[in-house]
Scaffold this active site. Structure first.
Site, PDB file in Angstrom:
ATOM      1  N   HIS A 114       0.834  -1.201   0.000  1.00  0.00           N
ATOM      2  CA  HIS A 114       0.000   0.000   0.000  1.00  0.00           C
ATOM      3  C   HIS A 114       0.871   1.254   0.000  1.00  0.00           C
ATOM      4  CE1 HIS A 114       0.277   2.025   3.955  1.00  0.00           C
ATOM      5  NE2 HIS A 114       0.602   0.838   4.432  1.00  0.00           N
ATOM      6  N   CYS A 115       0.279   2.342  -0.466  1.00  0.00           N
ATOM      7  CA  CYS A 115       0.898   3.671  -0.381  1.00  0.00           C
ATOM      8  C   CYS A 115      -0.131   4.597   0.263  1.00  0.00           C
ATOM      9  CB  CYS A 115       1.366   4.154  -1.751  1.00  0.00           C
ATOM     10  SG  CYS A 115       0.043   4.334  -2.962  1.00  0.00           S
ATOM     11  N   GLN A 116      -0.219   5.836  -0.193  1.00  0.00           N
ATOM     12  CA  GLN A 116      -1.208   6.748   0.382  1.00  0.00           C
ATOM     13  C   GLN A 116      -2.568   6.622  -0.286  1.00  0.00           C
ATOM     14  OE1 GLN A 116      -0.763   8.470   3.073  1.00  0.00           O
ATOM     15  NE2 GLN A 116      -2.672   9.638   3.104  1.00  0.00           N
TER      16      GLN A 116
END
Length: 470
Positions: free
Chosen positions: A428-430
Site C-alpha cells: 500500500h501507499c497513500q
C-alpha cells in the site's frame, strides 16, 4: 524585451527565454533537454537563438544546453564557481563562456549580471536581468535557479544523499544562509523567476505560484525570515524528502555533457511477434503504461506497471536501470511524449514501443487482486501476511498501519532478497498509485502471492483503522 516561461509539469521545472526585440537575439535560461519549444518560439517571433545559460549543474533533469550548442551554435554561459569537482567538462569544442560572481554579459540590449549563490550546490549562480534596451538602468528580476523558490530555498543535502559527497549537507546549509543574506539586499521590487515549482524534489515546501518578488519572499519565505544561522541550518536540513536515485546520474551527465539526441525513429510493434523478441531478455525492461486497475486485470509476466501520469518521470528515474534497454507498452499517440519524458532524465535506451492490444494476444496473463480496507482488516494481523508500506519516510513516521513494514518504493527492489516469499504480500501507499507500481515490481521479481490495497493508507484512515506512529 521579449520574455516567455516554460513549465514541465512532470519535473516541476521552469525554463525561460529572453530576447532583445531590437537585435533579434535570444537566450534560454536553464533549458530542458527537449529544445523544441524554444525553437518554435524563436521561429514564430523571428528571433535567433544565440545563447543559453545555466544556474548550476542540474541533478533532476538533463540540460538542453549542449543540444542547443550543437544544433544552433549558441554561446553557453556556465558557472566557473566552486572547486574542481564542480566544473563543466564538455565545453572544449563549443562556444562557451565561464562566468563568476559580478560578471556581466549582454544579449542584444538586455543585461545579465552574475551573482554567486552557493548552497544548493557550490557552483550555483543567479542572473540579474536589466532591460537596457527598454531604457532602464534598474534591474527587473533575477533568475534564481534552485537557490530561492517561491516559499522556500534549495535543499543543500542532495550532493551528500544522492551523489555521495560526504559533508556537503552541512557546508551547503551554511553557504545557503550566507547567500540568502546577499539576496535580501536586493531591491524588494525585483521579480524572482525560480527554477522549480511545487512537486520538485529540489526543496521540501515549494509554492505552486510561478513567480514572486524579493520583497514578497522577505515577508513570507521562512528561509528569509530566519535570522539565526544555526536555526536556519537546522530547519533547512530537517525533514527533507528522499532524493530520487537518478539525481546522482543526472549530476554526472550534466557535468561531463549529455549525449546529443538524434531524430531516430523508434519502432512501434503492433503484434505479439514484434514484441516477443524483447521479452525475457536480461538486458531489457518492459514497461506497461496502462492504468493500474487495467494492468492488475491482466499483464505480461515480468512487466512493470508505470502509468503515464504526472508521477511517471520521477518514478521511472527511481526504479529503472539506466544500463538496460526499454520497451514501452503504450498507445501510439502517447509515444512522443513518453519518449521526451524518459529522455528528459537521461533514459535514452528506448528499443521499441508496443501497442497495449498486444497484451491480449498473450496466451497466459498474470494478474493480482486490488483489495479494499475491509479485506485488509480481515487478514493484516495473520502470521502468513506481510504488509508493505512503500510511502516516504515522513509519511511513515506520521502514521502507519499496525504490523506494516516500511520499504519505500524507490528502494523496494533493493529489499527484494530480504522479503518473505512464503507469505502473502500486501502493498500500500497513500492512495493506491505508487502501490500499483510497487506491486508490479515485486510481482516481476517473483512474488506471486500478492495484493494491492487500492484505497491506500488514506482509505485505511477513513475507515477508522488503528494507526501507529514511528
Amino acid at each position: 524585451m521579449f520574455f516567455r516561461s516554460y513549465f514541465d509539469e512532470k519535473l516541476a521545472q521552469y525554463s525561460y527565454m529572453v530576447a532583445c526585440q531590437k537585435t533579434g537575439e535570444a537566450i534560454v535560461i536553464d533549458p530542458a533537454r527537449d529544445i523544441t519549444p524554444y525553437v518554435e518560439t524563436a521561429r514564430k517571433e523571428g528571433f535567433q537563438l544565440t545563447a543559453a545559460a545555466e544556474t548550476h549543474i542540474h541533478a533532476d533533469f538533463v540540460s538542453g544546453a549542449r543540444q542547443l550548442a550543437n544544433d544552433y551554435g549558441v554561446t553557453l554561459y556556465l558557472s566557473d564557481e566552486g572547486d574542481e569537482n564542480w566544473k563543466y567538462q564538455y565545453t572544449d569544442n563549443l562556444s562557451a563562456k565561464l562566468v563568476k560572481d559580478g560578471d556581466v554579459f549582454m544579449i542584444g540590449n538586455v543585461e545579465f549580471k552574475v551573482m554567486h549563490t552557493p548552497g544548493h550546490t557550490p557552483e550555483s549562480i543567479s542572473f540579474i536581468l536589466t532591460d537596457k534596451g527598454g531604457g532602464s538602468e534598474e534591474p527587473m528580476g533575477i533568475f534564481t535557479g534552485d537557490f530561492v523558490f517561491v516559499g522556500d530555498v534549495g535543499r543543500p543535502d542532495l550532493l551528500e544523499k544522492a551523489a555521495g559527497v560526504k559533508g556537503t549537507a552541512d557546508s551547503g546549509a551554511s553557504q545557503m544562509f550566507d547567500s540568502v543574506q546577499k539576496f535580501k539586499q536586493l531591491p524588494d521590487y525585483l521579480i524572482v523567476w525560480p527554477g522549480h515549482g511545487a512537486g520538485s524534489a529540489c526543496g521540501k515546501s515549494l509554492g505552486a505560484v510561478p513567480i514572486s518578488t524579493v520583497g514578497y519572499e522577505k515577508a513570507n519565505n521562512w528561509a528569509l525570515k530566519e535570522e539565526s544561522k544555526e536555526e536556519f541550518q537546522k530547519e533547512l536540513l530537517k525533514d527533507q524528502p528522499e532524493p530520487p536515485k537518478y539525481f546522482a546520474v543526472m549530476k554526472k551527465v550534466n557535468k561531463i555533457g549529455p549525449s546529443v539526441l538524434a531524430n531516430e525513429t523508434i519502432p512501434y510493434e503492433e503484434s505479439l511477434d514484434g514484441l516477443e523478441k524483447y521479452l525475457n531478455q536480461d538486458d531489457v525492461i518492459v514497461i506497461d503504461t496502462r492504468n493500474g486497475s487495467e494492468f492488475a486485470q491482466g499483464h505480461i509476466e515480468g512487466t512493470i506497471n508505470l502509468p503515464y501520469t504526472k508521477i511517471f518521470t520521477n518514478w521511472a528515474g527511481w526504479i529503472l536501470d539506466y544500463d538496460k534497454k526499454l520497451v514501452i507498452i503504450a498507445e501510439k499517440e502517447q509515444t512522443h511524449d513518453i519518449q521526451h519524458s524518459l529522455e528528459s532524465i537521461g533514459l535514452d535506451k528506448i528499443a521499441a514501443f508496443a501497442s497495449p492490444r498486444v497484451v491480449s494476444e498473450v496466451p497466459s496473463l498474470e494478474k493480482y487482486a486490488n483489495i479494499d480496507v475491509k479485506q485488509l482488516k480481515a487478514q493484516y494481523e495473520k502470521d502468513d501476511v506481510y504488509v508493505i508500506d512503500i510511502r516516504q519516510q515522513q509519511e511513515w513516521e506520521a502514521g502507519h498501519i499496525p504490523t506494516a513494514h516500511h520499504h519505500m518504493l524507490g528502494y523496494l527492489e533493493e529489499a527484494v532478497d530480504s522479503l518473505p516469499k512464503d507469505k502473502k504480500i500486501i502493498v500500500h501507499c497513500q492512495s493506491g498509485a505508487r502501490s500499483a507500481i510497487g506491486t508490479s515490481l515485486l510481482q516481476a521479481n517473483g512474488f506471486k502471492n500478492i495484493e494491492n490495497l487500492a484505497s491506500g493508507f488514506a482509505g485505511w484512515k477513513k475507515e477508522n483503522g488503528p494507526i501507529e506512529k514511528a
